[in-house]
Design a protein around this motif. Structure first.
Motif: not given
Length: 339
Positions: A79-88, A105-111, A133-142
């Motif tokens: 999967v892609i680690d969403m902590r690192y991603e700019n959503p736009l 495309l089948q895009l797998g992502i995670s925290r 937390t960093d996990a919260d940030m990943a979910r916000r990006h998601t």
């Protein structure tokens, strides 16, 4: 019928015994293996994303290249680690890759998972907000990514643009219709699987769960899948979700298989501690074809999933990994009614 794909971590190391000795090797061989998998009748080519590691990192150039070289198989991440991603920016890249691939495309992502460096996401310019937390940030990006992929305009247009704009608020471009329903969440627990269902994401579950109830891995994972489907039904989404699991499956059909995986025939679940919590790892399925078929027939999570991703030892080279995929597609899958 069950979708069968491969999952590569894209490891590379400059060692004489590795067939994948550089980042270039890992990328080019990933493309070649996807082409080979399509020719063999497999249904998907998926890639794991890890930063600061001798593995695959930036997925979208690779996905676009695979999409351009293939015509039928699904291409994805797991999967892609969403902590690192700019959503736009991610939405732009994903939209472009999906359009190049014709909507495959089948895009797998995670925290995110344990990292190679301390708080690597900070080096990418991402900081958790106060109280996050960093996990919260990943979910916000998601959550933001999912909003953008809905395709609704949200940006106020410049009254004096360089080029003419369509009417109304503007959305991120390029936009790929249907991609929103092809987002998967890599859930490590039963609770996060339920959360993914509420958000309208497909479920992607691996050979690791970051919880342990004492039951065999496949049974715990089957419970996770059922909880996901129950939560999906309760949420009332308008489409049917998909569920994938990954497995290490090595039917022994020649001396190479025996040399590489003969010692794995007695593999069992493993229990350990990961990031301070008790975790359960699934076993490797290795042995004669009939034995592998019999073992997989007892795997409740594989039976419950519609998609099975075969984790491949990519440093053994394209030809050998194609051989592994072919063994599963031509020998194991028909015996289990998947083909």
């Amino acid at each position: 019928m069950k979708h069968l794909g491969f999952l590569s971590f894209g490891h590379w190391t400059p060692h004489p015994q590795s067939a994948t000795r550089s980042a270039s090797d890992a990328l080019l061989q990933s493309i070649d293996l996807a082409v080979a998998a399509e020719e063999l009748g497999a249904d998907g080519a998926y890639f794991r994303v890890h930063h600061f590691a001798r593995q695959l990192a930036s997925p979208f150039p690779l996905l676009a290249a695979v999409g351009a070289r293939t015509s039928r198989i699904e291409i994805g991440t797991a999967v892609i680690d969403m902590r690192y991603e700019n959503p736009l920016y991610m939405a732009e890249d994903a939209g472009a890759a999906d359009l190049i691939a014709g909507g495959r495309l089948q895009l797998g992502i995670s925290r995110g998972s344990p990292e190679q460096v301390i708080d690597g996401f900070r080096h990418f310019g991402h900081e958790p907000q106060a109280g996050e937390t960093d996990a919260d940030m990943a979910r916000r990006h998601t959550a933001r990514l999912l909003e953008v992929l809905d395709g609704e305009g949200f940006a106020e247009p410049n009254p004096r643009p360089m080029f003419p704009n369509p009417p109304g608020l503007l959305r991120v471009e390029p936009y790929s219709e249907g991609l929103r329903q092809r987002i998967w969440w890599g859930a490590g627990t039963r609770a996060t699987a339920e959360q993914a269902a509420v958000q309208g994401m497909n479920l992607m579950s691996s050979t690791l769960l970051s919880e342990d109830t004492g039951v065999p891995f496949h049974r715990l994972q089957a419970e996770q899948i059922q909880r996901f489907r129950d939560a999906w039904a309760a949420a009332g989404h308008e489409w049917e979700p998909r569920v994938s699991v990954s497995r290490s499956i090595f039917p022994i059909t020649d001396d190479r298989d025996r040399a590489y995986f003969g010692m794995e025939t007695a593999s069992t679940d493993q229990v350990g501690v990961l990031e301070g919590v008790r975790a359960r790892f699934g076993k490797t399925y290795a042995g004669e074809v009939d034995d592998v078929v019999a073992d997989l027939a007892e795997d409740e999570a594989v039976a419950a999933a519609d998609t099975l991703l075969l984790t491949v030892p990519n440093q053994l080279g394209v030809e050998y990994n194609a051989h592994v995929i072919e063994n599963v597609v031509r020998h194991v899958a028909p015996a289990l009614g998947w083909r």
